[in-house]
Write an enzyme that holds these catalytic residues in place. Sequence first.
Site, PDB file in Angstrom:
ATOM      1  N   GLU A 443      53.850  20.153  30.842  1.00  0.00           N
ATOM      2  CA  GLU A 443      53.873  19.185  29.728  1.00  0.00           C
ATOM      3  C   GLU A 443      55.157  18.360  29.730  1.00  0.00           C
ATOM      4  O   GLU A 443      55.681  17.985  28.698  1.00  0.00           O
ATOM      5  CB  GLU A 443      53.694  19.891  28.371  1.00  0.00           C
ATOM      6  N   GLY A 444      55.619  18.037  30.925  1.00  0.00           N
ATOM      7  CA  GLY A 444      56.873  17.308  31.078  1.00  0.00           C
ATOM      8  C   GLY A 444      58.001  18.303  31.229  1.00  0.00           C
ATOM      9  O   GLY A 444      58.278  19.086  30.322  1.00  0.00           O
TER      10      GLY A 444
END
Length: 596
Positions: A443-444
């Site tokens: 998620e990054g």
Amino acid sequence: MSQYTPPIRDMQFVLHEMFNAESIFKSIPAFNEIDADTMNQIMEEGGKFCSEVLQPLNAIGDSEGCTLNKADHSLKTPTGFKEAYQQFVEAGWASLSCDPNYGGQGLPVTVNQAFYEMMNSANQAWTMYPGLTHGAYDCLHEHGSQEQKDLYLPKLTSGEWTGTMCLTEPHCGTDLGMLRSKAEPQADGSYKITGAKIFISSGEHDMAENIIHLVLARLPDAPVGTKGISLFLVPKFIPNADGSLGARNPIFCGAIEHKMGIHGNATCQINLDGASGWLIGQPHRGLAAMFVMMNAARLGVGMQSLGLTEVAYQNAVVYAKDRIQGRSLTGPKSADKPADSILVHPDVRKMLLTTRAYAEGGRALCMWTALELDKELSHPDEAVRKEASEMVALATPIVKAFITDNAWEATSHCMQVYGGHGYIAEWGMEQYVRDSRINMIYEGTNTIQSLDLLGRKVLGDGGAKLMKFGKMVRVLCEAEANNPAMKEFIEPLADLGDKVSKLTMEIGGKAMQNPDEVGAAAVDYLRVVGHLFYAYFFAKAAKIALEKQASGDKFYTAKLHTARFYFQKMLPETAMLIRKARAGSATLMEMEADLF
């Protein structure tokens, strides 16, 4: 041998005593009947499900993993996962905070977040299946057409169908502008989507009858880069108009990743071979729509690491109290035994208190953010919604990065408490370490979160969001300035607030001359701001504990001890971080590439 007891008392302290959640909900018409008793009852019942149903499956999921049948692309989840999911659906847990118009219970996001913390403590790999589904629900609820909502949201709300997000491709992860998946328009308004996705959590399984994939792809006329990405709804089985299952869509799991942790969750390589999909939102605006799910996922990942921090702490404390090894430096404490418990050793206590402080600080941050999210989504006053939205935007990268970094440290500390036994699978602690590591990546990555915080959320608006949080800090410091009992908490909090302001201006000034200054400082900067948030919450907690410790409730005594430990032993990290952030980019960027 791992165990888990839901931390209901601390959750109640955070929701009711620190933030007075009931009063916030009273100001929101949709939630004005939600009182403390309702919240407590949901947390208590949810805790039973987590400790009695999910936690016993955690080690099983880790040892068995998922099994893919390559002949028919079906996938079997670990023993008990499917049955636990059926219990989850039948009990209505999937629909807690979903829209009543689509079968949801309409409860606050905050209540759902409390439940998800407990689920993540009990079994992170299992929790990812409904967690991603909730993100898909959020995205479709905000950006889907009415027809899409009517067909898909009731099934996602109930949990009968699950969801995924399909972003990453073999040649691109963070840089989604490079993705190659293609979407060809069809005469009936659908699209034929072709491409390959990797690292798709929950991408295939046997727990629900249908899986709804949200897929990023390019239309034939798409401009290059991120401005040419569209979002498509691609179901595993194409539903009929009445919601019954129709034809199998050619979107298949080609392989599952063999990975370090979260073995119980299917991390899939997904192949789309002309799969039918339907556009969500506007053409070429898919990334903006997907960010609804991505931001929800970032908050969810923070909750995953909070859950792991809590359960690791609980088990390490039990072990430390029981394990006898050596004698206290100040003399034997258990003279009737051949050795004292390892809890007498200062460094063991340091590791345990560090983990405890990370859990309690993380819980306060997550619950505060969830309450701000409830205000952003549901408050009747537009000005309140706007300010809450800014606070959620500021907090999201901190929730994701600071809590997950801390969990990696905390679970490692807890494994160290066990000594050699921590490295052995039968005790369960090494699984928490392995499971926690992915949370810093997906998620990054946490560096991406740091760049988002410093570059977009702080410097991007001239520090306006940060100053609004800083005002909250100042209000507390000014209110307690003449309270001698609060001096040990207020003075370092006020000092850090001033230092964050100065550091922000200094980095901003340098960045105007050299943008690499942001990249060089961002990771250290996020940790400094993360500590500012934690220091604020611990100061609030200490104030309450000081006021109530005379009641004789040892909970407040422990809370005060933890707050003092945090300020004395953990907050000083910021001095080092500020010095590193100020060191600049030169020593990083001046070395020629061929010297590496």
